[in-house]
Design a protein around this motif. Structure first.
Motif, short mmCIF file in Angstrom:
data_model
loop_
_atom_site.label_atom_id
_atom_site.label_comp_id
_atom_site.label_asym_id
_atom_site.label_seq_id
_atom_site.Cartn_x
_atom_site.Cartn_y
_atom_site.Cartn_z
N GLY A 1 11.43 44.69 -27.76
CA GLY A 1 11.87 46.01 -27.85
C GLY A 1 11.75 46.52 -29.28
N VAL A 2 11.14 45.80 -30.41
CA VAL A 2 11.07 46.47 -31.62
C VAL A 2 10.40 45.98 -32.47
N TYR A 3 9.50 46.51 -33.35
CA TYR A 3 8.80 45.72 -34.37
C TYR A 3 9.73 45.21 -35.54
N LEU A 4 9.50 43.73 -35.49
CA LEU A 4 10.17 43.11 -36.75
C LEU A 4 9.11 42.12 -37.63
N GLU A 5 9.32 42.17 -38.69
CA GLU A 5 8.37 41.48 -39.67
C GLU A 5 8.46 40.17 -39.60
N GLY A 6 7.19 39.57 -39.05
CA GLY A 6 6.99 37.95 -38.81
C GLY A 6 7.21 37.48 -37.46
N GLN A 7 7.26 38.84 -36.49
CA GLN A 7 7.85 38.37 -35.07
C GLN A 7 6.71 37.59 -34.25
N THR A 8 5.34 37.74 -34.75
CA THR A 8 4.47 36.90 -34.05
C THR A 8 4.76 35.40 -33.84
N GLN A 9 5.37 34.80 -34.81
CA GLN A 9 5.56 33.58 -34.71
C GLN A 9 4.60 32.61 -34.50
N GLY A 10 3.38 32.68 -35.12
CA GLY A 10 2.28 31.62 -34.96
C GLY A 10 1.61 31.88 -33.37
N ARG A 11 1.92 33.03 -32.71
CA ARG A 11 1.42 33.00 -31.50
C ARG A 11 -0.19 33.09 -31.53
N GLY A 12 -0.60 33.39 -32.70
CA GLY A 12 -2.10 33.76 -32.61
C GLY A 12 -2.79 32.31 -32.85
N PHE A 13 -2.09 31.44 -33.64
CA PHE A 13 -2.62 30.03 -33.81
C PHE A 13 -2.47 29.15 -32.47
N ILE A 14 -1.09 29.69 -31.74
CA ILE A 14 -1.13 28.76 -30.28
C ILE A 14 -2.02 29.40 -29.38
N GLY A 15 -2.26 30.68 -29.54
CA GLY A 15 -3.63 31.01 -28.53
C GLY A 15 -4.81 30.19 -28.98
N LEU A 16 -5.10 29.90 -30.10
CA LEU A 16 -6.16 29.11 -30.44
C LEU A 16 -5.98 27.73 -29.77
N GLY A 17 -4.81 27.16 -29.86
CA GLY A 17 -4.60 25.76 -28.98
C GLY A 17 -5.04 25.99 -27.56
N ALA A 18 -4.47 27.31 -27.17
CA ALA A 18 -4.63 27.28 -25.61
C ALA A 18 -6.28 27.44 -25.34
N LEU A 19 -6.72 28.13 -26.15
CA LEU A 19 -8.31 27.93 -26.00
C LEU A 19 -9.01 26.66 -25.94
N ILE A 20 -8.44 25.78 -26.92
CA ILE A 20 -9.24 24.42 -26.89
C ILE A 20 -8.60 23.86 -25.73
N PHE A 21 -7.32 23.80 -25.25
CA PHE A 21 -6.80 23.11 -24.20
C PHE A 21 -7.64 23.77 -23.08
N GLY A 22 -7.80 24.91 -22.85
CA GLY A 22 -8.66 25.55 -21.72
C GLY A 22 -10.14 25.38 -21.76
N ASN A 23 -10.65 24.53 -22.79
CA ASN A 23 -12.16 24.19 -22.65
C ASN A 23 -12.96 25.44 -22.90
N TRP A 24 -12.54 26.50 -23.63
CA TRP A 24 -13.17 27.65 -23.82
C TRP A 24 -13.63 28.37 -22.47
N LYS A 25 -12.83 28.43 -21.21
CA LYS A 25 -12.98 29.27 -20.09
C LYS A 25 -11.55 30.15 -19.85
N PRO A 26 -11.70 31.13 -19.45
CA PRO A 26 -10.40 31.99 -19.20
C PRO A 26 -9.57 31.53 -18.39
N GLY A 27 -9.66 30.95 -17.29
CA GLY A 27 -8.88 30.34 -16.58
C GLY A 27 -8.27 28.98 -17.12
N GLY A 28 -8.85 28.27 -17.83
CA GLY A 28 -7.95 27.36 -18.86
C GLY A 28 -7.26 27.95 -19.87
N VAL A 29 -7.47 28.79 -20.26
CA VAL A 29 -6.81 29.75 -21.36
C VAL A 29 -5.47 29.93 -20.74
#
Length: 429
Positions: free
Chosen positions: A290-318
């Protein structure tokens, strides 16, 4: 030995099933494990509605970052700058929501992410900068840029400061009729999933309780999940998607067919930035903060890359990986005594035992020994403790990615030309 042979025969029959039937079977097996562990651990939080709702909220920005990485890597560009692009999405999303309303904020956050994607495309596609270096530069620059903007803009708003924005409004919720008791006009329909969850039917009630969490979501969450089948359709059912995938598999072949590889690489990386920006804008909605806070992404971009690898580069897997990674975070929000988080350790024991049997069948004795040792270690930890430390939930998504890479890397296939330099008329490594 006879039981082992029967197990192997069952596995062979499973492999012959259609993909949808296989997914349903594994999902049922997973629910069975969760239900059994829940009974053994004397907790009800593993499959209740609140945990499911938390899982969905936490998984959305991870999924959007993963889909962003998918579009970039399908055109052959590694986008490790997803974290920085999400930071841009959070700031611009909050600024837009404060000034023009929540829906405008969502759109402006997407555009802010698109700017980050455009910078990455210019650096990697046009100038041939190393993809990792460009991504790291975005990750380092974005926090400083947003802090500079906050120091000149948010500090002048009531409730704002150099590290946060004023509160932003909601984009609205939607409750599905009949499934979760949503309204049709002025008539409130029955809550079928909720009623079934209350019946205490073994496995059935636990499954419907987990599904009930998806019965009422923000409209932004519904749009985010709708992007998964849309991505499948674009990438595998359209001419645009074919050309995007050619850029990531064999750009020289596409060039020989008259495809402008540079243009389609730009399309993919811009889409990557827009999706990651959407994920960032979602984080600042009341659905999560509900508010912008500095540092609030908390590494979700990197976890998203992990989801991409886990999902074998397919949308359903992601999407599957994102839900899996979001689950422990959603669970931990209300697990004040740590009992449910400890129960996840026992779930890990069951999973590692399954991996041990599977790798033995494949003749990979070293992997089987490693999985066996890890399962024993997890079982000992579970049996000798009453709770687990808070950091366990934080590192669990990364542990899952590492285990997938160790035991299932043979089944993973990234785009062939992913990360390779490309120059028109030249050659691609």
């Amino acid at each position: 030995m006879n039981s082992v042979r029967k197990y192997f025969k069952i596995i062979e029959k499973v492999r012959a099933l259609p993909a949808w039937a296989t997914w349903m079977m594994w999902a049922t097996l997973g629910m069975l494990v969760l239900t059994l562990v829940q009974e053994l651990s004397d907790t009800s939080q593993l499959t209740d509605v609140v945990s499911s709702q938390g899982m969905i909220r936490w998984s959305v920005p991870i999924m959007l970052a993963g889909l962003g990485g998918l579009f970039a890597e399908r055109v052959g560009v590694i986008n490790i700058g997803l974290e920085g692009i999400m930071i841009l999405g959070t700031w611009f999303g909050a600024w837009g929501a404060v000034n023009y309303g929540p829906w405008a904020g969502m759109l402006i956050g997407i555009l802010g992410g698109a700017v980050g994607g455009l910078i990455h495309a210019i650096a990697t596609v046009s100038f041939g900068v190393d993809h990792i270096i460009s991504g790291v530069a975005i990750n380092l620059t974005a926090p400083g840029l947003t802090r500079y903007l906050s120091s000149h803009i948010f500090v002048n708003y009531d409730g704002g400061s150099i590290s946060q924005s004023p509160r932003v409004g909601k984009v609205g919720d939607f409750t599905f009729p009949f499934l979760a008791g949503g309204n049709i006009g002025s008539w409130q329909t029955p809550d079928l999933l909720g009623w079934t969850a209350d019946q205490n039917w073994f496995l059935i009630s636990e499954t419907t309780a987990l599904l009930r969490g998806a019965g009422s979501m923000s409209i932004a969450s519904i749009i985010a999940f709708a992007l998964v089948p849309i991505s499948v359709w674009i990438l595998w059912r359209t001419r645009l998607g074919l050309r995007l995938r050619i850029c990531g598999e064999h750009p020289l072949s596409g060039e020989s067919q008259g495809i402008n590889i540079y243009r389609y690489k730009y399309y993919g990386v811009l889409a990557s930035g827009m999706l990651a920006g959407f994920g960032g804008a979602f984080i600042v909605t009341p659905e999560l903060s509900g508010v912008y806070l500095e540092g609030q992404t908390q590494g979700r971009g990197f976890i998203g890359l992990g989801a991409l690898i886990f999902g074998n580069w397919k949308p359903g897997g992601v999407m599957t990986g994102s839900l899996l990674f979001g689950y422990p975070f959603g669970l931990s929000l209300r697990d004040l005594d740590g009992v449910a988080s400890r129960a996840l350790m026992l779930v890990g024991v069951f999973a590692l035992v399954g991996v041990t049997v599977w790798t033995l069948k494949k003749g990979r004795r070293t992997d089987a020994a490693l999985a066996g040792v890890l399962s024993i270690a997890a079982a000992v930890w579970y049996s000798t403790s009453q709770t687990v430390p808070k950091w366990w939930i934080s590192i669990l998504p990364y542990v899952i990615v590492l285990l997938v890479l160790v035991f299932f890397s043979q089944k993973l296939r990234m785009p062939q030309a992913n990360g390779s330099p490309y120059r028109k008329g030249g050659h691609s490594n």
